[in-house]
Design an enzyme around this catalytic site. Structure first.
Site, PDB file in Angstrom:
ATOM      1  N   ASP A 273      56.314  17.237   6.402  1.00  0.00           N
ATOM      2  CA  ASP A 273      55.230  16.374   6.882  1.00  0.00           C
ATOM      3  C   ASP A 273      55.188  15.014   6.181  1.00  0.00           C
ATOM      4  OD1 ASP A 273      54.473  18.485   8.544  1.00  0.00           O
ATOM      5  OD2 ASP A 273      53.168  19.333   7.008  1.00  0.00           O
TER       6      ASP A 273
ATOM      7  N   THR B 153      54.540  29.738   9.435  1.00  0.00           N
ATOM      8  CA  THR B 153      53.902  29.268  10.665  1.00  0.00           C
ATOM      9  C   THR B 153      53.799  30.396  11.694  1.00  0.00           C
ATOM     10  OG1 THR B 153      56.044  28.587  11.528  1.00  0.00           O
ATOM     11  CG2 THR B 153      54.782  26.912  10.341  1.00  0.00           C
TER      12      THR B 153
ATOM     13  N   THR C 107      51.555  21.570  13.507  1.00  0.00           N
ATOM     14  CA  THR C 107      51.949  22.765  14.249  1.00  0.00           C
ATOM     15  C   THR C 107      50.830  23.788  14.268  1.00  0.00           C
ATOM     16  OG1 THR C 107      54.268  22.408  13.772  1.00  0.00           O
ATOM     17  CG2 THR C 107      53.653  24.655  14.304  1.00  0.00           C
ATOM     18  N   THR C 108      50.232  24.054  13.095  1.00  0.00           N
ATOM     19  CA  THR C 108      49.237  25.138  13.022  1.00  0.00           C
ATOM     20  C   THR C 108      47.810  24.631  12.833  1.00  0.00           C
ATOM     21  OG1 THR C 108      49.629  25.291  10.647  1.00  0.00           O
ATOM     22  CG2 THR C 108      50.909  26.779  12.042  1.00  0.00           C
TER      23      THR C 108
ATOM     24  N   GLY D  49      56.566  20.071  13.127  1.00  0.00           N
ATOM     25  CA  GLY D  49      55.650  19.304  13.965  1.00  0.00           C
ATOM     26  C   GLY D  49      55.852  17.852  13.597  1.00  0.00           C
ATOM     27  N   HIS D  50      56.530  17.101  14.434  1.00  0.00           N
ATOM     28  CA  HIS D  50      56.856  15.710  14.137  1.00  0.00           C
ATOM     29  C   HIS D  50      56.020  14.796  15.030  1.00  0.00           C
ATOM     30  CE1 HIS D  50      61.041  16.861  12.322  1.00  0.00           C
ATOM     31  NE2 HIS D  50      60.025  17.466  11.743  1.00  0.00           N
TER      32      HIS D  50
ATOM     33  N   LEU E  60      51.421   4.716   2.700  1.00  0.00           N
ATOM     34  CA  LEU E  60      50.946   3.908   1.574  1.00  0.00           C
ATOM     35  C   LEU E  60      49.472   3.550   1.776  1.00  0.00           C
ATOM     36  CD1 LEU E  60      51.903   2.356  -1.029  1.00  0.00           C
ATOM     37  CD2 LEU E  60      52.003   0.333   0.432  1.00  0.00           C
TER      38      LEU E  60
ATOM     39  N   GLN F 273      61.232  20.053   8.185  1.00  0.00           N
ATOM     40  CA  GLN F 273      60.746  20.520   6.876  1.00  0.00           C
ATOM     41  C   GLN F 273      61.132  19.516   5.771  1.00  0.00           C
ATOM     42  OE1 GLN F 273      62.481  23.218   8.946  1.00  0.00           O
ATOM     43  NE2 GLN F 273      60.473  23.143   9.866  1.00  0.00           N
TER      44      GLN F 273
ATOM     45  N   LYS G 157      58.640  12.165   9.044  1.00  0.00           N
ATOM     46  CA  LYS G 157      60.020  12.080   9.562  1.00  0.00           C
ATOM     47  C   LYS G 157      60.032  11.692  11.036  1.00  0.00           C
ATOM     48  CE  LYS G 157      60.547  16.343   8.334  1.00  0.00           C
ATOM     49  NZ  LYS G 157      59.291  16.590   7.598  1.00  0.00           N
TER      50      LYS G 157
ATOM     51  N   LYS H 192      57.886   9.817  12.745  1.00  0.00           N
ATOM     52  CA  LYS H 192      57.652   8.373  12.916  1.00  0.00           C
ATOM     53  C   LYS H 192      58.911   7.579  12.554  1.00  0.00           C
ATOM     54  CE  LYS H 192      55.469   4.282  11.300  1.00  0.00           C
ATOM     55  NZ  LYS H 192      54.318   3.487  10.993  1.00  0.00           N
TER      56      LYS H 192
HETATM   57  P1  GDP Z   1      56.777  15.013   9.886  1.00  0.00           P
HETATM   58  O1  GDP Z   1      56.663  16.475  10.072  1.00  0.00           O
HETATM   59  O2  GDP Z   1      57.524  14.645   8.659  1.00  0.00           O
HETATM   60  O3  GDP Z   1      57.282  14.299  11.104  1.00  0.00           O
HETATM   61  O4  GDP Z   1      55.275  14.473   9.646  1.00  0.00           O
HETATM   62  P2  GDP Z   1      53.972  14.899  10.490  1.00  0.00           P
HETATM   63  O5  GDP Z   1      54.029  14.245  11.815  1.00  0.00           O
HETATM   64  O6  GDP Z   1      53.772  16.360  10.462  1.00  0.00           O
HETATM   65  O7  GDP Z   1      52.840  14.305   9.576  1.00  0.00           O
HETATM   66  C1  GDP Z   1      52.741  12.941   9.307  1.00  0.00           C
HETATM   67  C2  GDP Z   1      51.367  12.441   9.798  1.00  0.00           C
HETATM   68  O8  GDP Z   1      51.095  11.184   9.231  1.00  0.00           O
HETATM   69  C3  GDP Z   1      51.301  12.244  11.285  1.00  0.00           C
HETATM   70  O9  GDP Z   1      49.992  12.486  11.713  1.00  0.00           O
HETATM   71  C4  GDP Z   1      51.661  10.772  11.456  1.00  0.00           C
HETATM   72  O10 GDP Z   1      51.116  10.206  12.638  1.00  0.00           O
HETATM   73  C5  GDP Z   1      50.997  10.193  10.254  1.00  0.00           C
HETATM   74  N1  GDP Z   1      51.651   9.010   9.669  1.00  0.00           N
HETATM   75  C6  GDP Z   1      52.987   8.729   9.587  1.00  0.00           C
HETATM   76  N2  GDP Z   1      53.180   7.598   8.874  1.00  0.00           N
HETATM   77  C7  GDP Z   1      51.957   7.174   8.498  1.00  0.00           C
HETATM   78  C8  GDP Z   1      51.484   6.080   7.707  1.00  0.00           C
HETATM   79  O11 GDP Z   1      52.248   5.280   7.193  1.00  0.00           O
HETATM   80  N3  GDP Z   1      50.136   5.996   7.506  1.00  0.00           N
HETATM   81  C9  GDP Z   1      49.261   6.869   8.050  1.00  0.00           C
HETATM   82  N4  GDP Z   1      47.969   6.701   7.797  1.00  0.00           N
HETATM   83  N5  GDP Z   1      49.658   7.911   8.798  1.00  0.00           N
HETATM   84  C10 GDP Z   1      50.989   8.058   9.006  1.00  0.00           C
HETATM   85  P1  IMO Z   2      57.917  19.541   9.430  1.00  0.00           P
HETATM   86  O1  IMO Z   2      59.275  19.432  10.063  1.00  0.00           O
HETATM   87  C1  IMO Z   2      55.391  21.529   6.503  1.00  0.00           C
HETATM   88  C2  IMO Z   2      56.213  25.768   5.767  1.00  0.00           C
HETATM   89  C3  IMO Z   2      55.182  26.793   6.185  1.00  0.00           C
HETATM   90  C4  IMO Z   2      55.396  27.841   5.107  1.00  0.00           C
HETATM   91  C5  IMO Z   2      56.918  27.806   4.920  1.00  0.00           C
HETATM   92  C6  IMO Z   2      57.667  28.874   5.692  1.00  0.00           C
HETATM   93  O2  IMO Z   2      56.794  19.214  10.358  1.00  0.00           O
HETATM   94  O3  IMO Z   2      57.862  18.792   8.144  1.00  0.00           O
HETATM   95  P2  IMO Z   2      58.264  29.160   8.248  1.00  0.00           P
HETATM   96  O4  IMO Z   2      57.373  29.258   9.465  1.00  0.00           O
HETATM   97  O5  IMO Z   2      59.201  28.021   8.300  1.00  0.00           O
HETATM   98  O6  IMO Z   2      58.940  30.459   7.932  1.00  0.00           O
HETATM   99  O7  IMO Z   2      57.235  28.891   7.039  1.00  0.00           O
HETATM  100  O8  IMO Z   2      57.338  26.542   5.347  1.00  0.00           O
HETATM  101  N1  IMO Z   2      56.677  24.864   6.838  1.00  0.00           N
HETATM  102  C7  IMO Z   2      56.335  23.565   6.926  1.00  0.00           C
HETATM  103  N2  IMO Z   2      55.492  22.835   6.169  1.00  0.00           N
HETATM  104  N3  IMO Z   2      56.082  20.953   7.510  1.00  0.00           N
HETATM  105  C8  IMO Z   2      56.955  21.668   8.248  1.00  0.00           C
HETATM  106  O9  IMO Z   2      57.778  21.120   9.153  1.00  0.00           O
HETATM  107  C9  IMO Z   2      57.081  23.056   7.995  1.00  0.00           C
HETATM  108  N4  IMO Z   2      57.816  24.046   8.538  1.00  0.00           N
HETATM  109  C10 IMO Z   2      57.569  25.131   7.812  1.00  0.00           C
HETATM  110  O10 IMO Z   2      53.877  26.254   6.140  1.00  0.00           O
HETATM  111  O11 IMO Z   2      54.810  27.433   3.907  1.00  0.00           O
HETATM  112 MG    MG Z   3      55.210  17.920  10.378  1.00  0.00          MG
END
Ligand code: GDP
Ligand code: IMO
Ligand code: MG
Length: 425
Positions: free
Chosen positions: A13, A128, A301-302, A40-41, A333, A225, A16, A18
């Protein structure tokens, strides 16, 4: 540069999605190489918020070929839902390609995941519950079902007979969660899914990727991840069941290591984690709450609240080393705007001694305390900054410190969720 790997440097999270979307506009191909719909991207384009679980985050550019590689585990029902949702928002999937070698998440994988978590009680990983771990277990046990099996009814039936018998026995007798599976129905459902995705399936996705490399095309490998969730290099057993690290891209997409030119580490300006497991810089009080609310730190995701804490330089150094980072994309930031003091963990203290290397033994890690330095915060908002020079001096100092710790240059800084909120260096 032809191949760039995008990798999470923390516990997922980091943003990635973005960063992948941003870079994808100049790419020919984006490849997911591991994980499944545990990911969940998020991609924010104007008013629209897209949450991608399986489909690569390059999908919003029609000229970009998006590949779900052999290293991914696919829940076809989720894939079809995602397809319908994207198509409903006028996003074309014509350029999607799916590896026939990718493994398929079956209903018994999800039931096993849930049953294992229930039984583990206090020691639960907090997965998850998408069946990711059990699906990879079957892959390595060599009785997994691959996408190609969906097109051979006899083979699929034989594999299902074996798997259903084994999983029903284990789930009912060991985990005491009562399940029963109808083989004919499952066979019908999954051959149906196979038909529904057939137009996207390619026999050998690695050939597609390698041909593109040969042609000098620009390719992004989109990790899911993060490094600390890596099955080998993360906080085992509180990890996922695949290799998100940059090396995983070679195996999960079928490309040679020498083909990788750049490894871009996505670094959140602070740290979050979802689920159980160690998190040395976690803030469980008001600061953690403030980070969560300002950063909207709830799972894509969850929906679970993410645990939040200060930037961890020991984790960063570990990620730098394992992934061979050639650049950093620092995200969120803006979430630190308004904090009077910002802490950075620069070492851990273990039995009175400072250590710099991340302890891979969880027992030792649990005995560690973070060692912090404090940096002054900044009062201004950063979300409108378009250039590095427009950032407050203290924010620039903070970024310089992150870069120093990571021993890698910052190539972009994200200051908001929107596509346009980015500073390129
Ligand atoms: P990923 O799994 O690495 O793709 O990240 P996620 O999408 O799960 O979580 C990142 C969250 O931060 C999302 O809700 C994005 O929309 C948000 N986000 C990404 N970059 C920024 C940023 O620079 N500032 C803020 N405030 N939110 C951001
Ligand atoms: P993205 O790609 C954050 C975490 C779960 C749990 C552990 C194992 O959005 O960054 P799993 O279902 O994979 O067997 O769960 O990994 N986890 C994540 N945490 N971002 C994710 O993906 C994750 N995918 C799995 O919360 O702790
Ligand atoms: Mg994510």
């Amino acid at each position: 540069m032809s191949v760039t790997v995008i990798v999470g440097t923390q516990w997922g999270d980091e943003g990635k999605g973005k960063i992948t979307d941003l870079l994808a506009q100049d790419m020919d191909m984006v490849v997911r190489y591991q994980g499944g719909n545990n990911a969940g991207h998020t991609v924010v384009i104007g008013e629209e918020v897209f949450k991608l679980h399986l489909i690569p985050s390059g999908i919003f550019f029609p000229k970009v070929t998006c590949v779900i590689g052999n290293g991914v585990v696919i829940d076809p029902a989720v894939l079809l839902e995602e397809k319908a949702s994207l198509e409903g928002k006028k996003c074309s999937l014509d350029n999607l390609r799916i590896s026939s070698q990718a493994h398929v998440i079956m209903p018994y994988h999800k039931d096993l995941d849930a049953a294992q978590e229930k039984k583990a009680e206090a020691g639960r990983i907090g997965t998850t519950c998408r069946g990711i771990g059990p699906c990879y277990v079957d892959k390595y046990s060599r009785y997994g079902i691959r996408i190609c099996d969906l097109y051979h009814t006899d083979i699929l039936r034989a594999k299902l007979e074996w798997n259903i018998e084994e999983k029903t026995f284990i789930i009912n007798n060991y985990y005491k969660s009562l399940v029963s599976y109808d083989l004919d129905k499952m066979l019908g459902d999954y051959t149906g899914y196979g038909k529904a995705i057939k137009q996207y399936v390619v026999e050998e996705s690695s050939a597609l990727v390698n041909d593109s490399i040969k042609q000098g095309k620009r390719i992004l490998m989109e990790g899911a991840q993060g490094t600390m969730l890596d099955i080998d290099h993360g906080t085992y057993p509180f990890v996922t069941s695949s290799n998100p690290v940059s090396g995983g891209a070679c195996v999960g997409a079928g490309i040679p290591p020498k083909a990788v030119d750049e490894v871009l580490g996505v670094v959140k300006a602070y740290v979050t984690r979802v689920g159980g497991g160690p998190f040395p810089t976690e803030e469980t009080g008001a600061i953690g709450e403030e980070l969560r609310e300002k950063g909207h730190e709830y799972g894509a995701t969850t929906g679970r609240p993410r645990r939040c804490g200060w930037f961890d330089g020991v984790v960063m150094k570990h990620a730098s080393k394992i992934n061979g980072l050639t650049g950093l994309a620092v995200t969120k930031l803006d979430v630190l705007d308004g904090f009077k003091k910002i802490k950075i963990c620069v070492a851990y203290k273990h039995k009175g001694r400072e250590i710099q290397a991340f302890p891979t033994d969880l027992e030792r890690l649990n005995q560690c305390e973070p060692v912090y330095i404090e940096m002054p915060g900044w009062e201004q908002t950063t979300c409108k900054a378009k250039k590095f020079d427009e950032l407050p001096q203290n924010a620039r100092n903070y970024l310089a410190k992150l870069s120093e710790v990571a021993e890698a240059k910052i190539s972009m800084v994200s200051v908001g969720p929107e596509r346009t909120q980015i500073i390129k260096l």
